[in-house]
Scaffold this motif. Structure first.
Motif, PDB file in Angstrom:
ATOM      1  N   PRO A 128      -0.046   1.570  -3.216  1.00 18.15           N
ATOM      2  CA  PRO A 128      -1.515   1.600  -2.944  1.00 18.15           C
ATOM      3  C   PRO A 128      -1.963   3.100  -3.424  1.00 18.15           C
ATOM      4  CG  PRO A 128      -0.622   2.326  -0.761  1.00 18.15           C
ATOM      5  CD  PRO A 128       0.530   2.367  -1.807  1.00 18.15           C
ATOM      6  N   TRP A 129      -3.218   2.843  -3.999  1.00 17.27           N
ATOM      7  CA  TRP A 129      -3.860   4.063  -4.629  1.00 17.27           C
ATOM      8  C   TRP A 129      -4.891   4.494  -3.371  1.00 17.27           C
ATOM      9  CZ3 TRP A 129      -0.660   2.530  -7.695  1.00 17.27           C
ATOM     10  CH2 TRP A 129      -0.095   3.219  -8.821  1.00 17.27           C
ATOM     11  N   SER A 130      -5.366   3.667  -2.803  1.00 16.03           N
ATOM     12  CA  SER A 130      -6.024   3.947  -1.666  1.00 16.03           C
ATOM     13  C   SER A 130      -6.294   2.827  -0.529  1.00 16.03           C
ATOM     14  CB  SER A 130      -7.789   3.974  -2.118  1.00 16.03           C
ATOM     15  OG  SER A 130      -8.722   4.169  -1.074  1.00 16.03           O
ATOM     16  N   PRO A 131      -6.372   3.134   0.568  1.00 13.71           N
ATOM     17  CA  PRO A 131      -6.696   2.095   1.669  1.00 13.71           C
ATOM     18  C   PRO A 131      -8.173   1.575   1.376  1.00 13.71           C
ATOM     19  CG  PRO A 131      -6.135   4.336   2.743  1.00 13.71           C
ATOM     20  CD  PRO A 131      -6.234   4.702   1.253  1.00 13.71           C
ATOM     21  N   PRO A 132      -8.474   0.470   2.068  1.00  8.52           N
ATOM     22  CA  PRO A 132      -9.801  -0.042   2.123  1.00  8.52           C
ATOM     23  C   PRO A 132     -10.745   1.083   2.517  1.00  8.52           C
ATOM     24  CG  PRO A 132      -8.315  -1.713   3.335  1.00  8.52           C
ATOM     25  CD  PRO A 132      -7.466  -0.434   2.999  1.00  8.52           C
ATOM     26  N   ALA A 133     -11.874   1.024   2.009  1.00 10.63           N
ATOM     27  CA  ALA A 133     -12.880   2.127   2.110  1.00 10.63           C
ATOM     28  C   ALA A 133     -13.188   2.484   3.637  1.00 10.63           C
ATOM     29  CB  ALA A 133     -14.104   2.044   1.545  1.00 10.63           C
ATOM     30  N   HIS A 159     -14.886   8.985   4.815  1.00 11.30           N
ATOM     31  CA  HIS A 159     -16.333   8.816   4.324  1.00 11.30           C
ATOM     32  C   HIS A 159     -16.510   7.435   3.901  1.00 11.30           C
ATOM     33  CE1 HIS A 159     -15.922  12.896   4.639  1.00 11.30           C
ATOM     34  NE2 HIS A 159     -15.274  13.159   3.695  1.00 11.30           N
ATOM     35  N   ASN A 160     -15.948   6.429   4.180  1.00 10.10           N
ATOM     36  CA  ASN A 160     -16.206   5.089   3.899  1.00 10.10           C
ATOM     37  C   ASN A 160     -16.263   4.792   2.292  1.00 10.10           C
ATOM     38  OD1 ASN A 160     -16.543   2.122   4.504  1.00 10.10           O
ATOM     39  ND2 ASN A 160     -18.734   2.528   4.392  1.00 10.10           N
ATOM     40  N   ALA A 161     -15.588   5.489   1.837  1.00 10.07           N
ATOM     41  CA  ALA A 161     -15.339   5.360   0.227  1.00 10.07           C
ATOM     42  C   ALA A 161     -13.866   5.262  -0.431  1.00 10.07           C
ATOM     43  CB  ALA A 161     -16.093   6.286  -0.641  1.00 10.07           C
ATOM     44  N   MET A 162     -13.544   4.579  -1.318  1.00  8.95           N
ATOM     45  CA  MET A 162     -12.321   4.552  -2.214  1.00  8.95           C
ATOM     46  C   MET A 162     -12.046   5.633  -3.156  1.00  8.95           C
ATOM     47  SD  MET A 162     -11.373   0.719  -2.607  1.00  8.95           S
ATOM     48  CE  MET A 162      -9.742   0.903  -3.260  1.00  8.95           C
ATOM     49  N   VAL A 163     -13.296   6.325  -3.560  1.00  4.29           N
ATOM     50  CA  VAL A 163     -13.293   7.366  -4.557  1.00  4.29           C
ATOM     51  C   VAL A 163     -13.776   8.623  -3.708  1.00  4.29           C
ATOM     52  CG1 VAL A 163     -14.043   8.554  -6.560  1.00  4.29           C
ATOM     53  CG2 VAL A 163     -13.382   6.087  -6.442  1.00  4.29           C
ATOM     54  N   GLN A 164     -13.186   9.658  -3.521  1.00  6.34           N
ATOM     55  CA  GLN A 164     -13.603  10.858  -2.667  1.00  6.34           C
ATOM     56  C   GLN A 164     -14.011  10.343  -1.256  1.00  6.34           C
ATOM     57  OE1 GLN A 164     -14.236  14.479  -3.955  1.00  6.34           O
ATOM     58  NE2 GLN A 164     -12.372  13.486  -4.753  1.00  6.34           N
ATOM     59  N   GLY A 165     -13.216   9.619  -0.628  1.00  2.00           N
ATOM     60  CA  GLY A 165     -13.533   8.854   0.449  1.00  2.00           C
ATOM     61  C   GLY A 165     -12.786   9.711   1.698  1.00  2.00           C
ATOM     62  N   GLY A 166     -12.035  10.864   1.518  1.00  2.00           N
ATOM     63  CA  GLY A 166     -11.706  11.635   2.585  1.00  2.00           C
ATOM     64  C   GLY A 166     -10.354  10.689   3.044  1.00  2.00           C
ATOM     65  N   THR A 167      -9.746  11.333   3.965  1.00  2.00           N
ATOM     66  CA  THR A 167      -8.374  11.088   4.536  1.00  2.00           C
ATOM     67  C   THR A 167      -8.556   9.786   5.443  1.00  2.00           C
ATOM     68  OG1 THR A 167      -6.343  11.887   5.565  1.00  2.00           O
ATOM     69  CG2 THR A 167      -8.179  12.401   6.721  1.00  2.00           C
ATOM     70  N   LEU A 168      -7.322   9.151   5.508  1.00  2.00           N
ATOM     71  CA  LEU A 168      -7.267   7.889   6.441  1.00  2.00           C
ATOM     72  C   LEU A 168      -7.418   8.318   7.852  1.00  2.00           C
ATOM     73  CD1 LEU A 168      -6.372   4.853   6.648  1.00  2.00           C
ATOM     74  CD2 LEU A 168      -3.845   5.681   6.917  1.00  2.00           C
ATOM     75  N   LEU A 169      -8.135   7.650   8.658  1.00  2.00           N
ATOM     76  CA  LEU A 169      -8.511   7.864  10.042  1.00  2.00           C
ATOM     77  C   LEU A 169      -7.486   7.590  10.806  1.00  2.00           C
ATOM     78  CD1 LEU A 169     -12.259   6.838   9.946  1.00  2.00           C
ATOM     79  CD2 LEU A 169     -11.509   9.211  10.038  1.00  2.00           C
ATOM     80  N   PRO A 170      -6.838   8.351  11.895  1.00  2.00           N
ATOM     81  CA  PRO A 170      -6.023   8.127  12.646  1.00  2.00           C
ATOM     82  C   PRO A 170      -6.037   6.942  13.343  1.00  2.00           C
ATOM     83  CG  PRO A 170      -6.340  10.432  12.892  1.00  2.00           C
ATOM     84  CD  PRO A 170      -7.472   9.645  12.005  1.00  2.00           C
ATOM     85  N   GLU A 171      -7.041   6.399  13.731  1.00  2.00           N
ATOM     86  CA  GLU A 171      -7.381   5.118  14.460  1.00  2.00           C
ATOM     87  C   GLU A 171      -7.169   3.836  13.524  1.00  2.00           C
ATOM     88  OE1 GLU A 171     -11.756   6.730  13.905  1.00  2.00           O
ATOM     89  OE2 GLU A 171      -9.663   7.449  14.164  1.00  2.00           O
ATOM     90  N   TYR A 172      -6.980   4.024  12.381  1.00  2.00           N
ATOM     91  CA  TYR A 172      -6.421   2.689  11.356  1.00  2.00           C
ATOM     92  C   TYR A 172      -5.227   2.790  11.062  1.00  2.00           C
ATOM     93  CZ  TYR A 172     -11.523   1.905  11.360  1.00  2.00           C
ATOM     94  OH  TYR A 172     -13.016   1.632  11.872  1.00  2.00           O
ATOM     95  N   TYR A 173      -4.336   3.674  11.596  1.00  2.00           N
ATOM     96  CA  TYR A 173      -3.001   3.572  11.103  1.00  2.00           C
ATOM     97  C   TYR A 173      -2.323   2.163  11.386  1.00  2.00           C
ATOM     98  CZ  TYR A 173      -2.572   8.708  10.438  1.00  2.00           C
ATOM     99  OH  TYR A 173      -2.926  10.173   9.919  1.00  2.00           O
ATOM    100  N   THR A 174      -2.540   1.821  12.585  1.00  2.00           N
ATOM    101  CA  THR A 174      -1.984   0.389  12.574  1.00  2.00           C
ATOM    102  C   THR A 174      -2.656  -0.507  12.134  1.00  2.00           C
ATOM    103  OG1 THR A 174      -3.405   0.246  14.800  1.00  2.00           O
ATOM    104  CG2 THR A 174      -1.027   1.069  15.093  1.00  2.00           C
ATOM    105  N   TYR A 220     -11.321   8.314  -9.692  1.00  2.00           N
ATOM    106  CA  TYR A 220     -10.754   7.004  -9.392  1.00  2.00           C
ATOM    107  C   TYR A 220     -10.056   6.988  -8.008  1.00  2.00           C
ATOM    108  CZ  TYR A 220      -6.249   9.488 -10.848  1.00  2.00           C
ATOM    109  OH  TYR A 220      -5.024  10.243 -10.935  1.00  2.00           O
ATOM    110  N   PRO A 221      -9.544   5.950  -7.163  1.00  3.11           N
ATOM    111  CA  PRO A 221      -9.046   6.118  -6.035  1.00  3.11           C
ATOM    112  C   PRO A 221      -8.038   7.022  -5.756  1.00  3.11           C
ATOM    113  CG  PRO A 221      -9.777   3.735  -6.544  1.00  3.11           C
ATOM    114  CD  PRO A 221      -9.940   4.569  -8.085  1.00  3.11           C
TER     115      PRO A 221
END
Length: 508
Positions: free
Chosen positions: A200-205, A210-225, A261-262
């Motif tokens: 994958p180049w990005s998780p879902p935004a 920052h709720n974005a696939m481009v420059q959206g910041g890191t993956l929030l820990p609460e969404y690991y699972t 790009y993502p």
């Protein structure tokens, strides 16, 4: 026929002090040899007014091998009793831009012919490992899908909102699913089974800061699972289409968040924690996720110069008793040197190192990572695979390529290029033939064997035994002049000439 080697020698002749040695001839079969040569490597003219294939002096062309009874020192010595890693595969990518070019203006039969040129080990170059993207990569264009995307460049995930269902529908609409199925069929028909590595180049935004696939910041820990379940959904959806996934990485280039790009940054601790969630989902540790998914999990998927992070992460897995969660560490070549793979292997010899992305042109040059001689070094540095990045583009490179590499002068010539307009025709660049020196002869399950020395006079060498008992040695000649060498096995010796700027494979 099983080939057994008791002593295999390679001798370099030109410019070296002679120490003539006579040897008795045995009945070892005469090896065969093939050569491919570079021509205007990485020249943008390959996209506009390409040189005819006849201008390439060697295109997997047989070259003469002559038995000799006298040879000169020094000597490259192969020791087949000393073995190293087992090869998973050699290949390239089938991301959306390549799929688009493969399919453009072509009937199903024509597409199958093109895929055979990549996969068939007799009619083509025998690739057996392909990297695919989970959703968008930097070489894709979701605007061409019937299901619209929210991003103007067509970047998409497989679950664009937390309330929407997981879906590979866009991948179906873009022809990706059909092309991967066809690749599997071509591999089966040519007795060369194909495997896929997914990234994958990005998780879902909505899973990102920052709720974005481009420059959206890191993956929030609460969404690991939730992201682990997303990746399971991908594996299962592809399996339902008859497309098994052999291995997965968790984030393409996890230390790079590009502006156009993502992409996403995960430090090694974040990736460790995400990998734990993915492993425990795939292997149903909690009993809540479904059947076991026997998919290999590779970490890092980024440049050589992050090798120390890779070791720190593997140490951490060991300390918490979860070393078995990770199968290997994947590398790209845009920073550092492939000796990094050897360093990681030395620290954790029971874990694979894998070269998962890079593009090279020509036989070799001063950049150690950007010629086909680099593949020899990667393999000597314990890589179990080699994956080239972006297999095919059309002459108009931005047709299905919305990232920053969608203009001439930025993206280099691919192994295969599609003609402009309504033409169904395509042509091969010299890189197609250079890649074939590896992918046609080094088979899945091949074992690397020792060769000493590994480099003489800038000629690089590596050797393998294949599952069928054949032995191959691949050599690169980066010089502008041909080089004469002698190869030997079981006290029988043969002379051959490496063309200038070439890669040569010798097979017994």
């Amino acid at each position: 026929m099983m080939f057994r080697i008791s002593c295999l020698l390679l001798c370099l002749l030109p410019g070296l002090s002679a120490c003539a040695t006579s040897v008795a001839s045995s009945k070892t079969p005469t090896p065969q040899a093939w050569a491919s040569t570079e021509l205007h490597p990485n020249d943008q003219r390959w996209y506009s007014s390409p040189w005819p294939e006849s201008d390439i002096s060697h295109t997997l062309s047989p070259i003469k091998v002559t038995e000799v009874s006298v040879f000169n020192t020094p000597v490259f010595t192969l020791q087949p009793e000393v073995t190293f890693q087992t090869i998973v595969g050699i290949g390239a990518s089938l991301e959306h831009s390549s799929v688009y070019a493969i399919r453009k203006n072509k009937s199903e039969a024509q597409q199958r012919t093109l895929l055979s040129a990549l996969i068939d080990p007799v009619k083509g170059i025998g690739m057996n490992l392909f990297r695919i993207s989970i959703g968008t990569s930097d070489f894709s264009d979701g605007t061409r899908a019937k299901t619209p995307t929210s991003h103007p460049n067509g970047w998409y995930s497989l679950q664009d909102s937390p309330d929407s269902p997981f879906s590979i529908q866009r991948n179906k609409e873009l022809g990706i699913i059909d092309t991967l199925k066809m690749a599997l069929e071509v591999g089966a028909a040519s007795n060369n089974p194909v495997r896929f590595v997914a990234s994958p180049w990005s998780p879902p935004a909505w899973m990102r800061e920052h709720n974005a696939m481009v420059q959206g910041g890191t993956l929030l820990p609460e969404y690991y699972t939730a992201y682990a379940q997303y990746l399971r959904n991908f594996i299962e959806a592809y399996a339902n289409e008859g497309i098994p996934v052999f291995a997965i990485t968790l984030q393409n280039e996890r230390q790079f968040e590009p502006p156009a790009y993502p992409g996403m940054v995960l430090n090694w601790q974040q990736e460790r924690d995400l990998l734990i969630a993915v492993y425990e989902n795939f292997h149903n540790i909690s009993g809540e996720h479904g059947k076991d998914l026997p998919v290999k999990i590779w970490t890092l998927d980024h440049n050589f110069d992050y090798w120390q992070q890779a070791i720190e992460q593997l140490e951490s897995f060991t300390e918490i008793g979860k070393a078995h969660y990770v199968d290997g560490t994947a590398f790209h070549h845009y920073g550092g040197d492939s000796s990094a793979m050897a360093a990681v292997h030395a620290a954790y010899p029971n874990k694979d190192v894998i070269f998962s992305e890079g593009t090279v042109w020509g036989a070799g040059n001063d950049n150690p990572n950007r010629g086909y001689q680099a593949i020899i070094r990667h393999l000597r540095h314990w890589s179990t695979a080699y994956l080239s990045w972006v297999t095919m583009l059309p002459q108009q490179v931005d047709e299905a390529n919305q990232g920053p590499y969608n203009k001439l002068g930025v993206v280099g010539p691919t192994m295969i290029i599609q003609e402009k307009g309504s033409s169904a025709n395509w042509y091969k660049t010299p890189e197609y033939w250079l890649m074939g020196q590896f992918s046609r002869f080094i088979r899945e399950g091949a074992t690397r064997i020792e060769i000493k020395p590994e480099t003489v006079n800038r000629i690089e060498a590596v050797a393998f035994t294949n599952p069928d008992g054949s032995a191959v040695s691949v050599l690169s000649n980066p010089h502008d002049q041909e080089q004469v060498i002698t190869v030997g096995a079981n006290k029988t010796y043969w002379q051959l000439t490496l063309p200038a700027n070439s890669v040569v494979t010798v097979k017994w």
